[in-house]
Design a protein around this motif. Structure first.
Motif, PDB file in Angstrom:
ATOM      1  N   LEU A   1      -8.190   2.815 -18.515  1.00 61.71           N
ATOM      2  CA  LEU A   1      -8.217   2.178 -17.107  1.00 61.71           C
ATOM      3  C   LEU A   1      -6.652   1.928 -16.893  1.00 61.71           C
ATOM      4  CD1 LEU A   1     -11.007   1.655 -18.373  1.00 61.71           C
ATOM      5  CD2 LEU A   1     -11.244   0.097 -16.663  1.00 61.71           C
ATOM      6  N   PRO A   2      -5.796   2.495 -16.057  1.00 60.07           N
ATOM      7  CA  PRO A   2      -4.522   2.419 -15.869  1.00 60.07           C
ATOM      8  C   PRO A   2      -4.463   1.166 -14.738  1.00 60.07           C
ATOM      9  CG  PRO A   2      -4.905   4.639 -15.358  1.00 60.07           C
ATOM     10  CD  PRO A   2      -6.488   3.955 -15.584  1.00 60.07           C
ATOM     11  N   PHE A   3      -3.538   0.409 -15.085  1.00 58.99           N
ATOM     12  CA  PHE A   3      -3.330  -1.012 -14.252  1.00 58.99           C
ATOM     13  C   PHE A   3      -3.009  -0.621 -12.808  1.00 58.99           C
ATOM     14  CE2 PHE A   3       0.210  -3.686 -12.796  1.00 58.99           C
ATOM     15  CZ  PHE A   3      -0.578  -4.893 -12.489  1.00 58.99           C
ATOM     16  N   HIS A   4      -3.495  -1.558 -12.189  1.00 62.56           N
ATOM     17  CA  HIS A   4      -3.154  -1.616 -10.682  1.00 62.56           C
ATOM     18  C   HIS A   4      -2.954  -2.811  -9.872  1.00 62.56           C
ATOM     19  CE1 HIS A   4      -7.144  -3.028  -9.812  1.00 62.56           C
ATOM     20  NE2 HIS A   4      -7.626  -2.462 -10.752  1.00 62.56           N
ATOM     21  N   GLN A   5      -2.574  -2.848  -8.666  1.00 66.21           N
ATOM     22  CA  GLN A   5      -2.329  -4.117  -8.131  1.00 66.21           C
ATOM     23  C   GLN A   5      -3.090  -4.446  -7.107  1.00 66.21           C
ATOM     24  OE1 GLN A   5      -0.143  -6.275  -9.003  1.00 66.21           O
ATOM     25  NE2 GLN A   5       1.751  -5.528  -9.628  1.00 66.21           N
ATOM     26  N   TYR A   6      -4.516  -3.723  -7.151  1.00 69.14           N
ATOM     27  CA  TYR A   6      -5.375  -3.921  -6.143  1.00 69.14           C
ATOM     28  C   TYR A   6      -5.964  -5.452  -5.679  1.00 69.14           C
ATOM     29  CZ  TYR A   6      -5.475   1.006  -6.419  1.00 69.14           C
ATOM     30  OH  TYR A   6      -5.343   2.366  -6.256  1.00 69.14           O
ATOM     31  N   GLY A   7      -5.991  -6.064  -7.096  1.00 72.06           N
ATOM     32  CA  GLY A   7      -6.502  -7.570  -6.701  1.00 72.06           C
ATOM     33  C   GLY A   7      -5.474  -8.514  -6.651  1.00 72.06           C
ATOM     34  N   SER A   8      -4.267  -8.260  -6.331  1.00 78.25           N
ATOM     35  CA  SER A   8      -2.968  -9.379  -6.184  1.00 78.25           C
ATOM     36  C   SER A   8      -3.211 -10.389  -5.279  1.00 78.25           C
ATOM     37  CB  SER A   8      -1.709  -8.337  -6.187  1.00 78.25           C
ATOM     38  OG  SER A   8      -1.872  -7.904  -5.095  1.00 78.25           O
ATOM     39  N   SER A   9      -3.682  -9.743  -4.000  1.00 86.48           N
ATOM     40  CA  SER A   9      -3.855 -10.634  -2.839  1.00 86.48           C
ATOM     41  C   SER A   9      -4.964 -11.628  -2.985  1.00 86.48           C
ATOM     42  CB  SER A   9      -4.253  -9.997  -1.562  1.00 86.48           C
ATOM     43  OG  SER A   9      -5.522  -9.158  -1.822  1.00 86.48           O
ATOM     44  N   LYS A  10      -5.764 -11.445  -4.115  1.00 85.07           N
ATOM     45  CA  LYS A  10      -6.717 -12.389  -4.310  1.00 85.07           C
ATOM     46  C   LYS A  10      -6.357 -13.762  -4.883  1.00 85.07           C
ATOM     47  CE  LYS A  10     -10.544  -9.310  -5.151  1.00 85.07           C
ATOM     48  NZ  LYS A  10     -11.546  -8.623  -6.273  1.00 85.07           N
ATOM     49  N   TYR A  11      -5.196 -13.794  -5.670  1.00 82.15           N
ATOM     50  CA  TYR A  11      -4.532 -14.714  -6.194  1.00 82.15           C
ATOM     51  C   TYR A  11      -3.974 -15.711  -4.948  1.00 82.15           C
ATOM     52  CZ  TYR A  11      -5.056 -12.615 -10.708  1.00 82.15           C
ATOM     53  OH  TYR A  11      -5.529 -12.033 -12.005  1.00 82.15           O
ATOM     54  N   ASP A  12      -3.735 -15.140  -4.160  1.00 81.81           N
ATOM     55  CA  ASP A  12      -3.144 -15.915  -2.874  1.00 81.81           C
ATOM     56  C   ASP A  12      -4.407 -16.740  -2.100  1.00 81.81           C
ATOM     57  OD1 ASP A  12      -0.423 -15.085  -3.248  1.00 81.81           O
ATOM     58  OD2 ASP A  12      -0.734 -13.564  -1.811  1.00 81.81           O
ATOM     59  N   TYR A  13      -5.408 -16.123  -2.009  1.00 81.79           N
ATOM     60  CA  TYR A  13      -6.754 -16.938  -1.543  1.00 81.79           C
ATOM     61  C   TYR A  13      -7.055 -17.776  -2.356  1.00 81.79           C
ATOM     62  CZ  TYR A  13      -7.185 -11.944   0.575  1.00 81.79           C
ATOM     63  OH  TYR A  13      -7.029 -10.839   1.423  1.00 81.79           O
ATOM     64  N   LEU A  14      -6.994 -17.741  -3.732  1.00 85.07           N
ATOM     65  CA  LEU A  14      -7.344 -18.673  -4.665  1.00 85.07           C
ATOM     66  C   LEU A  14      -6.295 -19.831  -4.767  1.00 85.07           C
ATOM     67  CD1 LEU A  14      -9.025 -16.487  -7.128  1.00 85.07           C
ATOM     68  CD2 LEU A  14     -10.153 -17.925  -6.007  1.00 85.07           C
ATOM     69  N   GLY A  15      -5.197 -19.344  -4.335  1.00 80.35           N
ATOM     70  CA  GLY A  15      -3.844 -20.434  -4.307  1.00 80.35           C
ATOM     71  C   GLY A  15      -3.578 -20.653  -5.846  1.00 80.35           C
ATOM     72  N   TRP A  16      -3.721 -19.525  -6.641  1.00 75.49           N
ATOM     73  CA  TRP A  16      -3.595 -19.400  -8.137  1.00 75.49           C
ATOM     74  C   TRP A  16      -2.142 -18.686  -8.292  1.00 75.49           C
ATOM     75  CZ3 TRP A  16      -8.494 -17.680 -10.912  1.00 75.49           C
ATOM     76  CH2 TRP A  16      -9.404 -18.632 -10.940  1.00 75.49           C
ATOM     77  N   GLU A  17      -1.444 -18.657  -9.346  1.00 75.27           N
ATOM     78  CA  GLU A  17      -0.112 -17.988  -9.700  1.00 75.27           C
ATOM     79  C   GLU A  17      -0.670 -16.646 -10.362  1.00 75.27           C
ATOM     80  OE1 GLU A  17       3.518 -18.284 -12.389  1.00 75.27           O
ATOM     81  OE2 GLU A  17       2.122 -19.409 -13.038  1.00 75.27           O
ATOM     82  N   TYR A  18      -0.064 -15.698  -9.718  1.00 75.41           N
ATOM     83  CA  TYR A  18      -0.295 -14.224 -10.167  1.00 75.41           C
ATOM     84  C   TYR A  18       0.939 -13.618 -10.929  1.00 75.41           C
ATOM     85  CZ  TYR A  18      -1.426  -9.194 -10.420  1.00 75.41           C
ATOM     86  OH  TYR A  18      -1.527  -7.895 -10.626  1.00 75.41           O
ATOM     87  N   THR A  19       0.760 -13.641 -12.371  1.00 70.93           N
ATOM     88  CA  THR A  19       2.041 -13.267 -13.053  1.00 70.93           C
ATOM     89  C   THR A  19       2.357 -11.890 -13.348  1.00 70.93           C
ATOM     90  OG1 THR A  19       0.706 -13.525 -15.248  1.00 70.93           O
ATOM     91  CG2 THR A  19       1.707 -15.521 -14.696  1.00 70.93           C
TER      92      THR A  19
END
Ligand code: SF4
Length: 260
Positions: free
Chosen positions: A210-228
């Motif tokens: 399962l190759p890495f992707h960035q599709y979930g990155s905006s969810k961290y903004d919605y949650l107010g969490w840091e996305y490393t």
């Protein structure tokens, strides 16, 4: 009536098991994979909130087995014509093992092909509750070094191995190991070699990558969490192919599959 906490239902999926599938995503996961593309599913089995485009939304809805069966069976024709079925995903399914067992039992009795995705991060007794009603398990193998796995993911490798061995011993089950290809975490020489050696030890002939992707990155903004993983670059198709060939050279065919 028992209810489970569901945060998404995805229809017409061609990942996560054979044929056309309906995926039910159960909320709750004790792990902390830095690349997680469903971070809204993490932590406890309780509804939570995020702020999406300025609007507060609740994540997770309590649903009965009957409601979910009624909804999923609308897709029965697709299951029958494609060899598909229903897959429970998450989060971590084993966090709601009792509910998952009840739900899978109903689908099983209706003759629907059943699958789960799991990281095997709970005691084997939780898996034992649901395996009688399962056809297929998509089992994630991630970081094989025990210390790094514990530090990075909060995951015990010995527990993962115990659960994987238990599943392999169930004759009725189709067990498919899946390896997320995450730069900086799972694709090092050492980790790939450890994965290959473990799969060879278990006489596994096929793995899904399962190759890495960035599709979930905006969810961290919605949650107010840091996305490393913001700066992490997905592997090129050539790099993914080289990893696939590496497995193949060791006698393990590797399919490039769905999304982690
Ligand atoms: S196991 Fe899955 S849901 Fe849980 S943190 Fe890791 S990627 Fe996310």
């Amino acid at each position: 009536m028992k209810k489970g906490l569901v945060f998404n239902i995805q229809r017409y999926s061609v990942h996560d098991g054979g044929g056309i599938r309906t995926i039910i995503f159960l909320k709750g996961c004790p792990l902390r994979c830095p690349w997680c593309s469903n971070p809204e599913s993490r932590k406890s089995v309780a509804p939570s909130t995020w702020r999406k485009h300025g609007k507060k939304e609740t994540i997770g809805c309590w649903r009965s087995t009957g409601e979910l069966v009624d909804e999923v069976m609308k897709d029965e024709i697709f299951f029958r014509t494609s060899g598909g079925g229903v897959t429970l995903s998450g989060g971590e399914v084993l966090m709601q093992a009792d509910f998952a067992a009840d739900l899978l039992k109903e689908f099983h009795e209706l003759g629907v092909h059943t699958a789960i995705e799991t990281t095997g991060c709970f005691p084997v007794e939780e898996l034992q509750k649901i395996t009688p009603f399962l056809n297929q398990v998509l089992f994630d193998l991630k970081i094989m070094d025990p210390k790094s796995s514990k530090q990075v993911l909060g995951l015990s490798v010995s527990l993962v191995k115990e659960n994987f061995a238990f599943l392999l011993a169930q004759d009725h089950l189709d067990v498919i190991p899946r390896v997320p290809l995450i730069p900086g975490y799972t694709t090092s020489e050492e980790n790939l070699q450890a994965l290959i050696e473990y799969l060879q030890e278990k006489e596994i002939k096929m793995v899904h990558l399962l190759p890495f992707h960035q599709y979930g990155s905006s969810k961290y903004d919605y949650l107010g969490w840091e996305y490393t993983m913001q700066e992490a670059v997905p592997l090129t198709s050539l790099a993914v192919e080289q990893i696939r060939q590496r497995f193949l050279a060791q006698g393990i065919s590797a399919n490039i599959d769905g999304l982690e």
